[in-house]
Design an enzyme around this catalytic site. Structure first.
Site, PDB file in Angstrom:
ATOM      1  CB  THR A 186      -0.937   0.047   1.234  1.00 14.84           C
ATOM      2  OG1 THR A 186      -0.142   0.025   2.412  1.00 14.84           O
ATOM      3  CG2 THR A 186      -1.913  -1.102   1.239  1.00 14.84           C
ATOM      4  CB  SER A 187       0.491   4.496  -1.602  1.00 14.66           C
ATOM      5  OG  SER A 187       0.398   3.885  -2.866  1.00 14.66           O
TER       6      SER A 187
END
Length: 188
Positions: free
Chosen positions: A8-9
């Site tokens: 995930t960012s």
């Protein structure tokens, strides 16, 4: 062996990371590599996953955008996987690079994904320009500029530019810029 990679960012996307890990385990991943990092940053877990791959292994990802930031990046990753005698499987696309069709589809879909990202970034830039013109967007305050007093204090204490930068978590060029700005203000 099936090896899963999830990303995930940002750190606040915990549910997204958990969902990816769940889907990878459900697909049979025996080993998982996960990280919370932007695709443009150094992706240590991806490097570890690629290093872990052996002949006959398959790297599993849930979606293409969790793996690569551009078609060039994707092709470099795929080449690394291929050189190890392994394959890539993208669950959301039911795509497997161990087949000729899978390799073709990956190239096409990677190009489309990169095109979509470029269009999104173009719209974002247009929106920012419009907001700036309307006086509603000012951007973020530069981090280093907020630390100018601390930089000047450390330099006055005899610290080097490198030491000041390391202590404050900013770049040496930012320290130099603050120093030049203070010198020009003092000279005026």
């Amino acid at each position: 062996m099936l090896i899963g990679y999830a990303r995930t960012s940002t750190a606040d996307q915990e549910a997204g990371l958990e969902a990816q890990e769940r889907d990878l385990r459900a697909a049979g991943a025996e080993r998982l590599f996960s990280e919370k990092v932007s695709s443009v940053a150094t992706r240590e877990a991806l490097s570890d996953a690629l290093d872990y791959l052996r002949d006959g292994d398959v790297l599993l990802v849930t979606k293409l955008d969790r793996l690569a930031r551009s078609i060039r990046d994707l092709m470099e990753i795929v080449e690394t996987i291929r050189a190890k005698g392994a394959a890539l499987r993208i669950l959301a696309m039911d795509l497997d690079t161990s087949t000729a069709t899978g390799k073709l589809m990956l190239g096409i879909l990677g190009s489309v994904a990169e095109f979509e990202r470029e269009i999104m970034l173009e719209r974002q830039r247009e929106g920012i320009a419009k907001a700036r013109a309307a006086g509603k967007y000012k951007g973020r305050t530069p981090t280093a500029r907020r630390k100018a007093d601390e930089v000047l204090q450390l330099l006055a204490e005899g610290r080097t530019e490198v030491e000041a930068a390391e202590l404050l978590g900013i770049s040496r060029s930012s320290v130099q810029r603050i120093k030049r700005s203070a010198s020009s203000k003092a000279a005026a």
